[in-house]
Scaffold this motif. Structure first.
Motif, PDB file in Angstrom:
ATOM      1  N   LEU A  29      18.876  17.716  18.791  1.00 33.61           N
ATOM      2  CA  LEU A  29      19.335  16.325  17.255  1.00 33.61           C
ATOM      3  C   LEU A  29      18.320  15.817  18.097  1.00 33.61           C
ATOM      4  CD1 LEU A  29      22.960  15.595  17.646  1.00 33.61           C
ATOM      5  CD2 LEU A  29      21.489  16.612  16.242  1.00 33.61           C
ATOM      6  N   ILE A  30      17.411  16.162  19.237  1.00 32.01           N
ATOM      7  CA  ILE A  30      16.377  15.441  19.790  1.00 32.01           C
ATOM      8  C   ILE A  30      15.000  15.493  19.471  1.00 32.01           C
ATOM      9  CG2 ILE A  30      15.280  15.065  22.388  1.00 32.01           C
ATOM     10  CD1 ILE A  30      17.288  15.948  24.184  1.00 32.01           C
ATOM     11  N   PRO A  31      14.738  14.578  18.777  1.00 32.82           N
ATOM     12  CA  PRO A  31      12.925  14.654  18.322  1.00 32.82           C
ATOM     13  C   PRO A  31      11.950  15.338  19.119  1.00 32.82           C
ATOM     14  CG  PRO A  31      13.563  12.321  18.123  1.00 32.82           C
ATOM     15  CD  PRO A  31      15.041  12.960  18.887  1.00 32.82           C
ATOM     16  N   ASP A  32      11.117  16.181  18.633  1.00 36.05           N
ATOM     17  CA  ASP A  32      10.006  16.611  19.780  1.00 36.05           C
ATOM     18  C   ASP A  32       8.715  15.101  19.919  1.00 36.05           C
ATOM     19  OD1 ASP A  32      11.143  19.158  20.151  1.00 36.05           O
ATOM     20  OD2 ASP A  32       9.950  20.360  17.866  1.00 36.05           O
ATOM     21  N   ASP A  33       8.859  14.617  18.382  1.00 38.34           N
ATOM     22  CA  ASP A  33       7.479  13.103  19.478  1.00 38.34           C
ATOM     23  C   ASP A  33       8.516  13.119  19.834  1.00 38.34           C
ATOM     24  OD1 ASP A  33       9.346  13.146  16.670  1.00 38.34           O
ATOM     25  OD2 ASP A  33       8.378  11.769  16.097  1.00 38.34           O
ATOM     26  N   LEU A  34       9.177  12.615  20.942  1.00 38.20           N
ATOM     27  CA  LEU A  34       9.333  11.930  21.956  1.00 38.20           C
ATOM     28  C   LEU A  34       8.370  12.410  23.022  1.00 38.20           C
ATOM     29  CD1 LEU A  34      13.366  10.960  21.856  1.00 38.20           C
ATOM     30  CD2 LEU A  34      11.507   9.731  22.169  1.00 38.20           C
ATOM     31  N   TYR A  35       9.102  14.131  23.480  1.00 40.03           N
ATOM     32  CA  TYR A  35       8.620  14.446  24.576  1.00 40.03           C
ATOM     33  C   TYR A  35       6.658  14.427  24.284  1.00 40.03           C
ATOM     34  CZ  TYR A  35      12.992  17.021  25.472  1.00 40.03           C
ATOM     35  OH  TYR A  35      13.922  17.237  25.191  1.00 40.03           O
ATOM     36  N   ASP A  36       6.246  15.016  22.828  1.00 41.39           N
ATOM     37  CA  ASP A  36       4.830  14.392  22.302  1.00 41.39           C
ATOM     38  C   ASP A  36       4.595  13.040  23.403  1.00 41.39           C
ATOM     39  OD1 ASP A  36       5.428  16.785  21.431  1.00 41.39           O
ATOM     40  OD2 ASP A  36       4.701  16.326  19.421  1.00 41.39           O
ATOM     41  N   ALA A  37       4.771  12.172  22.791  1.00 41.02           N
ATOM     42  CA  ALA A  37       4.419  11.020  23.319  1.00 41.02           C
ATOM     43  C   ALA A  37       4.724  10.877  24.375  1.00 41.02           C
ATOM     44  CB  ALA A  37       5.137  10.088  22.710  1.00 41.02           C
ATOM     45  N   ALA A  38       5.837  11.393  25.551  1.00 41.14           N
ATOM     46  CA  ALA A  38       5.499  11.856  26.712  1.00 41.14           C
ATOM     47  C   ALA A  38       5.028  12.256  27.545  1.00 41.14           C
ATOM     48  CB  ALA A  38       7.141  12.285  27.439  1.00 41.14           C
ATOM     49  N   ARG A  39       4.207  13.454  27.072  1.00 40.34           N
ATOM     50  CA  ARG A  39       2.613  14.141  27.708  1.00 40.34           C
ATOM     51  C   ARG A  39       1.915  13.620  27.676  1.00 40.34           C
ATOM     52  NH1 ARG A  39       4.095  18.787  24.282  1.00 40.34           N
ATOM     53  NH2 ARG A  39       6.093  19.141  25.226  1.00 40.34           N
ATOM     54  N   VAL A  40       0.918  12.844  26.285  1.00 39.73           N
ATOM     55  CA  VAL A  40       0.625  12.173  26.154  1.00 39.73           C
ATOM     56  C   VAL A  40       0.329  11.240  27.074  1.00 39.73           C
ATOM     57  CG1 VAL A  40      -0.759  10.255  24.732  1.00 39.73           C
ATOM     58  CG2 VAL A  40       0.062  12.300  23.687  1.00 39.73           C
ATOM     59  N   ASP A  41       1.263  10.473  27.420  1.00 45.04           N
ATOM     60  CA  ASP A  41       1.703   9.190  28.659  1.00 45.04           C
ATOM     61  C   ASP A  41       1.175   9.772  29.738  1.00 45.04           C
ATOM     62  OD1 ASP A  41       1.641   7.625  26.853  1.00 45.04           O
ATOM     63  OD2 ASP A  41       4.003   7.042  26.839  1.00 45.04           O
ATOM     64  N   GLY A  42       1.091  11.206  30.670  1.00 49.60           N
ATOM     65  CA  GLY A  42       1.376  11.916  31.256  1.00 49.60           C
ATOM     66  C   GLY A  42       2.183  12.486  32.236  1.00 49.60           C
ATOM     67  N   ALA A  43       3.559  12.322  31.223  1.00 54.64           N
ATOM     68  CA  ALA A  43       4.668  12.775  32.210  1.00 54.64           C
ATOM     69  C   ALA A  43       4.688  14.328  31.935  1.00 54.64           C
ATOM     70  CB  ALA A  43       6.203  12.600  31.145  1.00 54.64           C
ATOM     71  N   GLY A  44       5.263  14.320  33.608  1.00 55.79           N
ATOM     72  CA  GLY A  44       5.311  15.880  33.753  1.00 55.79           C
ATOM     73  C   GLY A  44       6.782  16.541  33.532  1.00 55.79           C
ATOM     74  N   ALA A  45       7.129  17.920  33.188  1.00 53.90           N
ATOM     75  CA  ALA A  45       7.763  18.317  33.141  1.00 53.90           C
ATOM     76  C   ALA A  45       9.352  18.096  33.793  1.00 53.90           C
ATOM     77  CB  ALA A  45       8.137  20.225  32.884  1.00 53.90           C
ATOM     78  N   TRP A  46       9.299  17.508  34.732  1.00 53.07           N
ATOM     79  CA  TRP A  46       9.968  17.310  35.327  1.00 53.07           C
ATOM     80  C   TRP A  46      10.847  15.901  34.720  1.00 53.07           C
ATOM     81  CZ3 TRP A  46      14.978  18.390  37.456  1.00 53.07           C
ATOM     82  CH2 TRP A  46      15.420  16.998  37.909  1.00 53.07           C
ATOM     83  N   GLN A  47       9.482  14.715  34.921  1.00 57.88           N
ATOM     84  CA  GLN A  47      10.248  13.398  34.516  1.00 57.88           C
ATOM     85  C   GLN A  47      10.711  13.724  32.947  1.00 57.88           C
ATOM     86  OE1 GLN A  47       5.743  12.631  35.489  1.00 57.88           O
ATOM     87  NE2 GLN A  47       6.920  10.658  36.133  1.00 57.88           N
TER      88      GLN A  47
END
Lengths: 271, 303
Positions: free
Chosen positions: B189-207
């Motif tokens: 149920l968790i949308p993928d774009d959330l992860y994409d956005a976080a990745r763009v902001d430089g969040a690592g896997a653990w974060q």
């Protein structure tokens, strides 16, 4: 790259830990008695089928299988017959106190068997259901109804209502709409509910132990739980019986993995 | 036409009730009435085999006796310990499994099916299996750990704390995949774009896991916790087959104690008090959980 290695390790570990313990039973079931009793035990079997023969013919495995099939089959059919209309009504029709009904059903699915075992025993005693296979079917139906209704109701709700509305405008009553329109569309949901009920009824132990006390009526789990030799534990026969009891379920899981996953998610998290 | 329209709501509610009634009847007869009957029986002194006692009404006596019963207290402690250990481990394993089978890879269907197999195996079979694996002479555990050094072989199930741990292990093996499925449903149920956005902001896997996955997974985790706690509270098959409550009282759980008092000893009144106590604890727990999940489950059900 490291992510792929991590994933591969994760897959290997979870699949390995899931399968290996049961594989030990499978290996044991093909060993010889001497290989089982050797200390230290031997790893590999010699391809001996003797334990299957003696489990089937000396240990009533046939009877247990037949009883389990009758019990699980009738439970599944009866539970669906009761659950389908109820789920449809709860999903689509207006019923005063619907919330309360669903809450009660949710509670029932959490009942500890102990809390109802004594009275069910007394009830079946007075109805003459002790030591009859139908005596376990009725409690099984009652205990699987909540899950079945929750799963089916969530499937019914996801169907587009337009077809049903059209049928209603054309003069179809609620029962007619259910049978002619909704049921054919909801086959995957019904299938899912059926699998889950079947697995429950095939595996249930507590009520079967209490209600079916004669070996001729006992189901596979009771037979396997009470599997005792006179002096030593017949591990080889037990392993063979366990493999036989489990194979149908493994087949169901392998074939129906998709429906089980979607059914459990639909019945639970998506709401 | 107007007449027809006026009849419709009445006919609809009649149909609705005729659809719900059969299921309701079965549920009331074989689930709700028995609970009430248990409550009623628990207020009496009834002992099968001692008919001369009659079945006198004794009010709360059985419950007072239950509070002073050392075996019951031990069974409560063992049950709570079992619930705590097994649910926490199952949630942890379930989360790891769910993260693995959520990924896209070749043969994912087969992997999911393989992981589901322990869940589908009858609990009684799983119990015999683990009893065999930890057998003192022919067990796989000893073979794996000590190989040919037969003198080192451990009689696992004869040590109280080891036996408890093994029962927990068997339960974790059996049901982690069920927890995994519930958690997987939450992951989906968790949308993928959330992860994409976080990745763009430089969040690592653990974060990403810590700040997106875990918080959004909370409802699914709570639900898995709810289902697993209820089931762990009701544990019976494992104990019946693996240890019969022993060694000593190390694996004596409430359901097994209730079974023994009711059906082995025939103390109907007292055994019913045990059952009602278990029932009330589960009810209280489920109410707490439902609060925590925010009754969203029930809300969404309402059309």
């Amino acid at each position: 790259m490291s992510r792929r290695i991590l994933l591969a390790v994760g897959i290997l570990v979870s699949v390995g830990l899931s399968l290996l313990p049961f594989l030990w039973f499978v290996l044991t079931s093909f060993k010889s008695q001497a290989a089982i009793e050797a200390i230290p035990p031997t790893w590999w079997p010699s391809g001996n089928l003797g334990f299957y023969r003696s489990a089937l013919f000396d240990h009533r495995l046939f009877d247990y299988m037949l009883n389990s099939m009758v019990v699980a089959g009738s439970t599944t059919i009866l539970a669906l017959v009761f659950a389908i209309p109820a789920a449809y009504a709860l999903a689509r029709l207006t019923i005063p106190g619907k919330r309360g009904l669903l809450a009660v059903l949710l509670c029932v699915s959490m009942f500890p068997q102990m809390a109802i075992a004594g009275p069910i025993w007394r009830l079946l005693d007075s109805l003459g259901g002790l030591n009859h296979r139908w005596g376990v079917v009725l409690p099984y139906v009652a205990l699987t109804l909540p899950l079945a209704i929750w799963i089916l109701a969530s499937f019914f709700k996801e169907l587009p209502p337009e077809l049903e509305d059209a049928a209603r405008v054309d003069g179809c009553g609620p029962w007619g709409t259910l049978f002619r329109i909704t049921l054919p569309l909801a086959t995957p949901g019904i299938f899912t509910a059926a699998i889950l009920i079947l697995i429950y009824a095939w595996n249930e132990f507590f009520f079967a132990l209490l209600i079916l006390t004669q070996p001729e009526q006992q189901t596979l789990p009771v037979g396997i739980a009470l599997f005792q030799g006179e002096f030593t534990m017949p591990w080889g026969e037990l392993a063979a019986a366990s493999v036989v009891a489990t194979l149908p379920l493994i087949a169901v899981v392998l074939l129906c993995q998709r429906w089980i996953v979607s059914g459990l998610s639909a019945g639970a998290v998506k709401g | 036409m107007t007449r027809h329209q006026r009849l419709t709501p009445y006919r609809e509610s009649l149909a609705a009730w005729s659809m719900v009634a059969p299921a309701l009847l079965v549920t009331v007869t074989f689930a709700l009435y028995p609970v009430v009957d248990s409550l009623w029986l628990s207020l009496h002194r009834i002992v099968i085999g001692l008919p001369q006692l009659g079945n006198s009404f004794v009010g709360p006596d059985n419950y007072l006796a239950l509070l002073r019963d050392p075996v019951a207290r031990q069974a409560l402690l063992v049950t709570l310990g079992f619930v705590l250990c097994s649910t926490l481990l199952e949630l942890a394993c379930g989360l790891v499994i769910a993260l693995v089978i959520h990924e896209r890879f070749h043969g994912r269907g087969l992997v999911r099916a393989a992981i589901l197999i322990p869940w589908a195996i009858p609990t009684v079979v799983a119990s015999q299996l683990w009893r065999y694996i930890f057998n003192d002479q022919y067990g796989f555990a000893n073979l794996l750990l000590f190989g040919n050094q037969v003198t080192d072989y451990i009689p696992w199930l004869s040590y109280p704390s080891l036996a408890f741990g093994i029962v927990v292990l068997a339960d974790v093996w059996k049901t982690s995949s069920f927890a995994a499925l519930l958690i997987l449903a939450g992951l989906q149920l968790i949308p993928d774009d959330l992860y994409d956005a976080a990745r763009v902001d430089g969040a690592g896997a653990w974060q990403r896991f810590r700040h997106i996955t875990l918080p959004l997974l909370k409802p699914a985790l709570l639900l898995a916790l709810l289902f697993r706690t209820m089931d762990a509270f009701r544990v019976f098959d494992l104990v019946f087959v693996m240890t019969q409550g022993g060694p000593g009282d190390a694996t004596q759980v409430l359901q097994f104690y209730g079974y023994q008092t009711l059906f082995t000893e025939g103390r109907i009144g007292y055994g019913s008090a045990v059952s009602v106590a278990v029932f009330l604890m589960i009810l209280a727990l489920s109410l707490i959980y439902l609060r925590a999940i925010g009754s969203s489950l029930l809300e969404q059900r309402r059309t």
